[in-house]
Enzyme design. Structure first.
Site, PDB file in Angstrom:
ATOM      1  N   GLY A  43      34.117  31.786  53.958  1.00 37.21           N
ATOM      2  CA  GLY A  43      33.216  32.867  53.556  1.00 37.21           C
ATOM      3  C   GLY A  43      31.747  32.637  53.863  1.00 37.21           C
ATOM      4  O   GLY A  43      30.998  33.590  54.095  1.00 37.21           O
ATOM      5  N   GLU A  98      27.367  28.403  49.698  1.00 35.61           N
ATOM      6  CA  GLU A  98      28.513  29.248  49.327  1.00 35.61           C
ATOM      7  C   GLU A  98      28.224  30.707  49.670  1.00 35.61           C
ATOM      8  O   GLU A  98      27.070  31.097  49.855  1.00 35.61           O
ATOM      9  CB  GLU A  98      28.747  29.144  47.817  1.00 35.61           C
ATOM     10  CG  GLU A  98      29.939  28.321  47.405  1.00 35.61           C
ATOM     11  CD  GLU A  98      31.280  28.968  47.708  1.00 35.61           C
ATOM     12  OE1 GLU A  98      31.395  29.821  48.629  1.00 35.61           O
ATOM     13  OE2 GLU A  98      32.252  28.620  47.017  1.00 35.61           O
ATOM     14  N   ASP A  99      29.279  31.520  49.717  1.00 35.33           N
ATOM     15  CA  ASP A  99      29.109  32.951  49.948  1.00 35.33           C
ATOM     16  C   ASP A  99      28.775  33.696  48.653  1.00 35.33           C
ATOM     17  O   ASP A  99      27.812  34.444  48.581  1.00 35.33           O
ATOM     18  CB  ASP A  99      30.357  33.559  50.623  1.00 35.33           C
ATOM     19  CG  ASP A  99      31.664  33.236  49.899  1.00 35.33           C
ATOM     20  OD1 ASP A  99      31.656  32.514  48.872  1.00 35.33           O
ATOM     21  OD2 ASP A  99      32.719  33.710  50.359  1.00 35.33           O
ATOM     22  N   ASP A 102      31.169  33.843  41.452  1.00 34.00           N
ATOM     23  CA  ASP A 102      31.731  34.896  40.608  1.00 34.00           C
ATOM     24  C   ASP A 102      32.017  34.285  39.235  1.00 34.00           C
ATOM     25  O   ASP A 102      31.131  34.221  38.382  1.00 34.00           O
ATOM     26  CB  ASP A 102      32.979  35.426  41.329  1.00 34.00           C
ATOM     27  CG  ASP A 102      33.642  36.588  40.643  1.00 34.00           C
ATOM     28  OD1 ASP A 102      32.998  37.231  39.803  1.00 34.00           O
ATOM     29  OD2 ASP A 102      34.821  36.883  40.946  1.00 34.00           O
ATOM     30  N   PHE A 151      33.597  44.402  44.062  1.00 32.74           N
ATOM     31  CA  PHE A 151      34.249  43.556  45.054  1.00 32.74           C
ATOM     32  C   PHE A 151      33.617  43.876  46.402  1.00 32.74           C
ATOM     33  O   PHE A 151      33.704  44.997  46.889  1.00 32.74           O
ATOM     34  CB  PHE A 151      35.763  43.769  45.094  1.00 32.74           C
ATOM     35  CG  PHE A 151      36.425  42.765  45.990  1.00 32.74           C
ATOM     36  CD1 PHE A 151      36.623  41.464  45.556  1.00 32.74           C
ATOM     37  CD2 PHE A 151      36.790  43.105  47.280  1.00 32.74           C
ATOM     38  CE1 PHE A 151      37.180  40.504  46.402  1.00 32.74           C
ATOM     39  CE2 PHE A 151      37.356  42.157  48.126  1.00 32.74           C
ATOM     40  CZ  PHE A 151      37.547  40.864  47.685  1.00 32.74           C
ATOM     41  N   VAL A 152      32.956  42.886  46.980  1.00 29.67           N
ATOM     42  CA  VAL A 152      32.192  43.135  48.204  1.00 29.67           C
ATOM     43  C   VAL A 152      32.801  42.414  49.407  1.00 29.67           C
ATOM     44  O   VAL A 152      33.466  41.379  49.256  1.00 29.67           O
ATOM     45  CB  VAL A 152      30.707  42.724  48.045  1.00 29.67           C
ATOM     46  CG1 VAL A 152      29.995  43.663  47.086  1.00 29.67           C
ATOM     47  CG2 VAL A 152      30.569  41.279  47.570  1.00 29.67           C
ATOM     48  N   ARG A 164      35.048  40.358  57.602  1.00 26.22           N
ATOM     49  CA  ARG A 164      34.031  39.288  57.575  1.00 26.22           C
ATOM     50  C   ARG A 164      32.888  39.564  58.545  1.00 26.22           C
ATOM     51  O   ARG A 164      31.770  39.100  58.349  1.00 26.22           O
ATOM     52  CB  ARG A 164      34.661  37.938  57.966  1.00 26.22           C
ATOM     53  CG  ARG A 164      35.625  37.375  56.954  1.00 26.22           C
ATOM     54  CD  ARG A 164      35.941  35.931  57.307  1.00 26.22           C
ATOM     55  NE  ARG A 164      37.134  35.435  56.639  1.00 26.22           N
ATOM     56  CZ  ARG A 164      37.159  34.905  55.425  1.00 26.22           C
ATOM     57  NH1 ARG A 164      36.057  34.831  54.717  1.00 26.22           N
ATOM     58  NH2 ARG A 164      38.281  34.463  54.900  1.00 26.22           N
TER      59      ARG A 164
END
Ligand code: 5GP
Length: 181
Positions: A43, A98-99, A102, A151-152, A164
């Site tokens: 990610g 990190e992407d 959450d 949610f993206v 992606r």
């Protein structure tokens, strides 16, 4: 592809400007230090590629891949290392890239795992933070954007390995990920 997107949450232009600011801050903070940037596959790759080009001091790159057990849109908290670092870390200042954070479970696992290897220091950097769903406390030293509980996808983030490559960070239509689950 466009039909699957509800809205653009963060535009490519806004991302570019913010990544430049993050790169400048990291360049200042790590001046004269032995920096190892740890990208978390898959990610974070697009963010990582943009971020390191905005960092104006020497650095080396390494990667980890982890898988979080759970459904495609929710983490269970159990994390498994699929690919580990290749470099030793004892003589380096580590920056995990990190992407999205959450629940925080994945990043907390990575921080604990890497701290146990005794790097000179360890900090975290994420392009997105979704604090409303946090289950464990984890320090974010550099953060691009704080977003609501959507949610993206896009800018490296996937759904079922798709999306992606989208340049913007987008909200996926709910029926795309609720159908078939
Ligand atoms: P956490 O362990 O913090 O709950 O979740 C971290 C991982 O869950 C992220 O690295 C990402 O793979 C996935 N994730 C969490 N929220 C989202 C989201 O909104 N979109 C996508 N595509 N993945 C997410």
């Amino acid at each position: 592809m466009q039909a699957d997107i509800e809205e653009i949450l963060v535009s490519a232009e806004a991302i570019k400007n913010r990544v430049r600011e993050l790169g400048a801050a990291i360049s200042r903070d790590y001046e004269g230090k032995n920096l190892l940037v740890v990208g978390i596959l898959k990610g974070a790759i697009i963010f990582l590629a943009d971020l390191v080009r905005e960092i104006k001091i020497p650095l080396i790159l390494d990667f980890m891949a982890v898988s979080s057990y759970g459904s495609s849109t929710r983490t269970s908290g159990a994390v498994r290392i699929l690919k580990d670092l290749e470099c030793p870390v004892e003589d380096k200042h580590l920056l995990i890239v990190e992407d999205i954070v959450d629940t925080g479970l994945t990043l907390k696992y990575l921080v604990d795992n890497l701290k146990a290897r005794h790097p000179l220091s360890l900090k975290t950097c994420t392009i997105l933070d979704k604090p409303s769903r946090r289950l464990v406390e984890v320090q974010l030293d550099y953060c691009g954007f704080t977003i609501p509980d959507y949610f993206v996808v896009g800018y490296g983030l996937d759904y079922a390995q798709q999306y992606r490559h989208l340049p913007d960070i987008c909200v996926l239509k709910r029926d795309i990920y609720t159908n078939g689950q």
